[in-house]
Design a protein around this motif. Structure first.
Motif, short mmCIF file in Angstrom:
data_model
loop_
_atom_site.label_atom_id
_atom_site.label_comp_id
_atom_site.label_asym_id
_atom_site.label_seq_id
_atom_site.Cartn_x
_atom_site.Cartn_y
_atom_site.Cartn_z
N LEU A 101 -2.52 12.46 -38.49
CA LEU A 101 -3.73 11.43 -38.64
C LEU A 101 -3.64 10.85 -40.03
CD1 LEU A 101 -6.36 10.70 -37.42
CD2 LEU A 101 -7.37 12.54 -38.38
N ASN B 123 -6.84 10.58 -31.77
CA ASN B 123 -5.70 10.84 -30.90
C ASN B 123 -5.65 10.21 -29.49
OD1 ASN B 123 -7.00 13.28 -30.68
ND2 ASN B 123 -5.37 13.67 -29.05
N TYR C 98 -2.03 7.22 -31.47
CA TYR C 98 -3.54 7.17 -31.74
C TYR C 98 -3.98 5.56 -31.49
CZ TYR C 98 -1.96 11.13 -35.11
OH TYR C 98 -1.72 12.33 -35.55
#
Length: 264
Positions: A85, A99, A258
């Motif tokens: 991330l 996500n 993502y």
């Protein structure tokens, strides 16, 4: 003698295993109350963090006006593979990130993924997807219960996940109940408002079920909502530019897909 001794033990072990399985997958009696959300910030996005009743989750409320821009990974640059991330945030400058699509052990995306109009992964019919399309006042979102080639039309962005949990204001029914970390998206205001929900599971949070996530989304005002990849894949970050930041505790797992938002 050995056979007579071990056979009862094997039967007892099997019964215990079945009992444990039934408790973890079908228990739908755990009480859960959706509190009033105290949004932080006056601009776009708004963020919130909720902790209580043994559950912790974070939220973002995003207005899809002309100042909102979507970013995605993978994108049209051709880069792929699993990333953290933090790497996605650094790469895109996103203020909100979550996500999305599930993936295989080899990090191949399982389901639709469209970035800037380019399809980077194909459809899986049994799964749902969120679609973003251009309109006169920015972007508009909609959720489709089943991924099909005809569903995506001229989509600028589309992200697959697992299943629809809220449709036309009605909570969907599921045969089994389990509590886990969750990533979910909901839409309201005819697709002009998006809610992102990320639920933690760990020492201070027992996780939530699909139904409970749907209850949160409906209380927020969403008409439709779906689940992204959850469990150990759950990753979320949001900041509103006013000094307020919410996030889930980032796992060590890297994800293959993502979506995020930037704001002018």
């Amino acid at each position: 003698m050995k056979k007579r001794f071990f056979k009862p033990l094997r039967i007892a072990a099997l019964l215990l295993a079945l009992a444990a399985l039934s408790c973890t997958t079908t228990d739908s009696t755990r009480e859960f109350h959706t509190p009033e959300i105290a949004w932080l910030g006056e601009g776009n996005p708004k963020v919130a963090s909720v902790s209580g009743e043994g559950v912790r989750y974070s939220l973002a409320r995003i207005s899809l006006d002309e100042n909102a821009r979507i970013v995605a990974y993978p994108d049209e640059s051709g880069k792929n593979g699993a990333i953290s991330l933090g790497a996605f945030l650094k790469m895109t400058g996103a203020s909100v990130a979550v996500n999305t699509t599930p993936y295989t052990k080899s990090k191949r995306i399982l389901g639709i993924h469209i970035s800037d109009g380019k399809k980077l992964s194909g459809e899986i019919g049994r799964y749902s997807a969120v679609i973003f399309e251009e309109c006169s006042s920015g972007l508009r979102a909609r959720i489709v219960e089943s991924q099909s080639e005809s569903a995506f039309g001229v989509a600028e962005f589309a992200f697959g996940g697992f299943f629809t949990i809220l449709k036309d204001g009605e909570i969907m029914e599921f045969r089994h109940t389990s509590y886990d970390a969750r990533s979910a998206i909901g839409i309201a205001d005819d697709g002009k408002t998006v809610f992102i929900l990320a639920v933690e599971k760990g020492f201070s949070s027992a996780g939530l079920s699909y139904t409970q996530c749907a209850e949160i989304m409906r209380k927020l005002g969403a008409t439709d909502a779906m689940e992204f990849d959850g469990g150990g894949s759950t990753s979320f970050f949001a900041e509103n530019g006013e000094g307020n930041t919410v996030k889930v505790r980032e796992s060590l797992r890297k994800n293959a897909a993502y979506m995020g938002f930037r704001f002018r």
